[in-house]
Write an enzyme that holds these catalytic residues in place. Structure first.
Site, PDB file in Angstrom:
ATOM      1  N   CYS A   1     -22.630  10.564  -1.720  1.00 61.69           N
ATOM      2  CA  CYS A   1     -22.337   9.273  -1.106  1.00 61.69           C
ATOM      3  C   CYS A   1     -20.860   9.079  -0.790  1.00 61.69           C
ATOM      4  O   CYS A   1     -20.502   8.766   0.328  1.00 61.69           O
ATOM      5  CB  CYS A   1     -22.852   8.155  -2.010  1.00 61.69           C
ATOM      6  SG  CYS A   1     -22.266   6.514  -1.605  1.00 61.69           S
TER       7      CYS A   1
ATOM      8  N   CYS B   1     -18.090   5.737  -4.285  1.00 58.53           N
ATOM      9  CA  CYS B   1     -17.300   5.726  -5.522  1.00 58.53           C
ATOM     10  C   CYS B   1     -16.582   7.075  -5.626  1.00 58.53           C
ATOM     11  O   CYS B   1     -17.088   8.080  -5.150  1.00 58.53           O
ATOM     12  CB  CYS B   1     -18.191   5.592  -6.751  1.00 58.53           C
ATOM     13  SG  CYS B   1     -19.114   4.049  -6.848  1.00 58.53           S
TER      14      CYS B   1
ATOM     15  N   ASP C   1      -0.465 -12.203  -0.194  1.00 60.10           N
ATOM     16  CA  ASP C   1      -1.608 -11.331  -0.497  1.00 60.10           C
ATOM     17  C   ASP C   1      -1.905 -10.496   0.760  1.00 60.10           C
ATOM     18  O   ASP C   1      -2.927 -10.696   1.412  1.00 60.10           O
ATOM     19  CB  ASP C   1      -2.815 -12.185  -0.906  1.00 60.10           C
ATOM     20  CG  ASP C   1      -4.038 -11.341  -1.299  1.00 60.10           C
ATOM     21  OD1 ASP C   1      -3.923 -10.108  -1.375  1.00 60.10           O
ATOM     22  OD2 ASP C   1      -5.103 -11.937  -1.533  1.00 60.10           O
TER      23      ASP C   1
ATOM     24  N   CYS D   1      -3.128  -4.979  -2.829  1.00 63.83           N
ATOM     25  CA  CYS D   1      -4.223  -4.011  -2.944  1.00 63.83           C
ATOM     26  C   CYS D   1      -3.701  -2.602  -2.724  1.00 63.83           C
ATOM     27  O   CYS D   1      -4.484  -1.664  -2.608  1.00 63.83           O
ATOM     28  CB  CYS D   1      -5.333  -4.345  -1.958  1.00 63.83           C
ATOM     29  SG  CYS D   1      -4.772  -4.405  -0.258  1.00 63.83           S
TER      30      CYS D   1
HETATM   31  N1  SAH Z   1      -5.809 -14.102   0.115  1.00 66.78           N
HETATM   32  C1  SAH Z   1      -7.117 -13.860   0.663  1.00 66.78           C
HETATM   33  C2  SAH Z   1      -7.197 -12.705   1.665  1.00 66.78           C
HETATM   34  C3  SAH Z   1      -6.329 -11.526   1.446  1.00 66.78           C
HETATM   35  S1  SAH Z   1      -6.716 -10.152   2.480  1.00 66.78           S
HETATM   36  C4  SAH Z   1      -8.127 -13.669  -0.452  1.00 66.78           C
HETATM   37  O1  SAH Z   1      -7.769 -13.460  -1.606  1.00 66.78           O
HETATM   38  O2  SAH Z   1      -9.317 -13.743  -0.188  1.00 66.78           O
HETATM   39  C5  SAH Z   1      -5.359 -10.137   3.601  1.00 66.78           C
HETATM   40  C6  SAH Z   1      -5.492 -11.118   4.737  1.00 66.78           C
HETATM   41  O3  SAH Z   1      -4.337 -11.001   5.565  1.00 66.78           O
HETATM   42  C7  SAH Z   1      -6.671 -10.882   5.665  1.00 66.78           C
HETATM   43  O4  SAH Z   1      -7.422 -12.063   5.729  1.00 66.78           O
HETATM   44  C8  SAH Z   1      -6.033 -10.554   7.031  1.00 66.78           C
HETATM   45  O5  SAH Z   1      -6.769 -11.060   8.121  1.00 66.78           O
HETATM   46  C9  SAH Z   1      -4.707 -11.246   6.919  1.00 66.78           C
HETATM   47  N2  SAH Z   1      -3.593 -10.752   7.762  1.00 66.78           N
HETATM   48  C10 SAH Z   1      -3.342  -9.493   8.171  1.00 66.78           C
HETATM   49  N3  SAH Z   1      -2.169  -9.437   8.822  1.00 66.78           N
HETATM   50  C11 SAH Z   1      -1.658 -10.680   8.824  1.00 66.78           C
HETATM   51  C12 SAH Z   1      -0.441 -11.257   9.331  1.00 66.78           C
HETATM   52  N4  SAH Z   1       0.460 -10.520   9.958  1.00 66.78           N
HETATM   53  N5  SAH Z   1      -0.231 -12.566   9.137  1.00 66.78           N
HETATM   54  C13 SAH Z   1      -1.150 -13.333   8.479  1.00 66.78           C
HETATM   55  N6  SAH Z   1      -2.303 -12.843   7.980  1.00 66.78           N
HETATM   56  C14 SAH Z   1      -2.557 -11.540   8.156  1.00 66.78           C
END
Ligand code: SAH
Length: 495
Positions: A103, A106, A425, A452
């Site tokens: 798969c 994982c 984030d 992440c």
């Molecule tokens: N904080 C949220 C999502 C984090 S994922 C949670 O915990 O659920 C990262 C996010 O950044 C995604 O939704 C993506 O669409 C957004 N993103 C990517 N590039 C970006 C940018 N330049 N400015 C603002 N948002 C952005």
């Protein structure tokens, strides 16, 4: 046949490509070698050393000695295939999943969960040190606390917060459909490095209800004689079956992703799903006619029930539609956001910016403890969800704007928004440089960085340290057990 050092007496030129002979590498292609494994790459391959030369070997674990066949030789490193584990790691275990090898979803199931958690912390530490040139101290477990921190001790990187039960944690299954050779709908996963679909009955990291529903929907599809989409020809109807379950509410959603608007025998589909999936709250059809491997198309129709299901993170209720981004591991999301909230240190009087806010999950989680929260996110639909979710919870002190965070934040700065706390984030590529510059001008008291990707985290923390912030603590949180993904949250204070 096996070798440790140079194979005695062999002509080193005859079997090698000319470039290799000039470089005089210690291994040759197709050779059988014995290798010590000294680490694991961020993709989960064992890092082996033969006379100082690096070989990447999938399936091998740190601390092992293995026999492997060299597949590819480059100047700085090569790849080899694991043939035999000669000395196994004490942390090697039999992967519980039957289809683990085929798969590829994982990568770490052959390693004990404890070892995975230790490695995830160490992976963060290595990145902070190597890429961020940051000094890392101990863990709380080793007797240091954030209170007792001083610059000489370095950053506290805590032990990874793992799950008590690291199985069946996903709330969403997105399963590609195919046809069995003898005909009839199957669905499961793509065989490694291919787009051939292998039928699957159980995925051990998936909520068992999702497994069960996918199984039933496949059977309904066979009964109703539906064809599966074929990527090569662009023909066939059923592309994916997507199933979501609200862990806290128990609500269920089934989405049929079809190549075409018409779903023949739609009433029979609805009736069968309602009969086979008791308690289903929403049955949707998403239409995707594009030749792409993106799962969803632009149009979603609700076939039966609601457009959304509901779930909670902490006290905050979320409406989740077929295409909404929503964290897939709800148990650990609470742990991650709990840490974020703790690191933000809110008393109720603060102005907070949540950059890269998605559907506003962190924003709304923090809004209950802050004076005002501003969220920014690049995907317009996500901001629509964020606003709807704020209204759903009666939260009136959070506002959201669509745009690139690196464009919107400088504008907020000009407009006089002066945050006490900024939470970022970002996606895997980390924060945009302009966003970091804006942060350094805004000078919030604290920055909480949810990441992440430890490599871009380390890179960005270095910029913030150079700009006058000090990284205090980093907490790795295991959002994706048995995979190589490493999530962490860091807190920085202004000097
Ligand atoms: N904080 C949220 C999502 C984090 S994922 C949670 O915990 O659920 C990262 C996010 O950044 C995604 O939704 C993506 O669409 C957004 N993103 C990517 N590039 C970006 C940018 N330049 N400015 C603002 N948002 C952005």
């Amino acid at each position: 046949m096996t070798r440790g050092r140079h194979r005695g007496g062999i002509s080193r030129n005859s079997s090698k490509a000319p470039s290799q002979a000039i470089l005089d590498l210690p291994v040759t292609k197709n050779e059988d070698v014995e290798v010590e494994i000294i680490g694991l790459t961020h993709e989960g391959e064992g890092v082996g050393r033969v006379e100082g030369y690096t070989l990447f070997i999938g399936g091998a674990l740190p601390g092992e000695r293995v026999r492997a066949k060299v597949l590819k030789v480059k100047k700085q490193y090569g790849y080899a295939k694991l043939l035999e584990v000669l000395v196994a790691s004490p942390d090697r275990i039999a992967p519980p999943c039957e289809i683990y090898k085929q798969c590829g979803g994982c990568q770490l199931q052959h390693w004990s969960y404890e070892a995975q958690l230790d490695w995830k912390r160490q992976h963060v530490v290595d990145n902070l040190e190597r890429i961020g040139k940051l000094k890392v101290g101990g863990t709380d477990a080793e007797g240091e606390t954030s209170e007792g921190l001083n610059e000489e001790k370095g950053i506290v990187v805590h032990p990874t917060l793992g799950m008590n039960d690291p199985w069946r944690y996903r709330n969403k299954a997105q399963v590609p459909m195919g046809m069995a050779e003898e005909g009839g709908l199957i669905g499961g996963f793509y065989a490694r490095n291919s787009h051939r679909i292998i039928d699957m009955d159980a995925c051990l990291i998936q909520h068992d209800q999702n497994d069960d529903i996918v199984r039933r929907v496949k059977a309904i599809g066979r009964d109703l004689g539906v064809t599966a989409y074929n990527e090569e020809t662009g023909e066939g109807l059923m592309r994916h079956v997507v199933v979501r379950v609200g862990f806290r509410t128990g609500e269920l959603m089934v989405v049929l992703v079809t190549n075409g608007t018409k779903l023949p025998r739609v009433e029979a589909w609805i009736e069968a799903i309602r009969a086979q999936v008791p308690g289903v709250a929403s049955i949707c059809q998403n239409i995707n006619t594009k030749r792409t491997n993106v799962i969803f198309g632009d149009v979603t129709k609700t076939l039966w029930g609601r457009d959304v299901i509901y779930d909670y993170i902490g006290d905050v209720k979320f409406a989740i539609s077929a295409r909404s981004f929503y964290q897939v591991n709800p148990v650990q999301t609470e742990v991650l956001y709990g840490k974020t909230l703790e690191y933000a240190g809110l008393t109720g009087s603060e102005t907070v910016i949540d950059a890269y806010c998605g559907i506003g999950t962190i924003s709304l989680f923090l809004a209950q403890h802050a004076k005002r929260v501003y969220g920014v996110e690049i995907v317009p639909e996500a901001i629509e969800d964020a606003r709807a979710n704020a209204a759903l919870n009666g939260i009136s002190n959070a506002e959201f704007e669509v745009g690139a965070a690196e464009d919107v934040m400088p504008r907020w700065l000009e407009q006089g928004v002066s945050p006490d706390i900024v939470v970022v984030d970002p996606p895997r590529k980390g924060c945009d440089e302009r966003l970091l510059e804006t942060l350094l001008t805004m000078q919030p008291e604290r920055i909480v960085y949810v990441s992440c990707n430890p490599a871009t985290l380390a890179r960005d923390l270095r910029v913030l340290e150079d700009g006058g912030y000090r990284v205090k603590e980093v907490q790795p949180v295991d959002m994706f057990p048995h995979t190589v993904h490493v999530e962490s949250v860091a807190v920085l204070v202004h000097n």
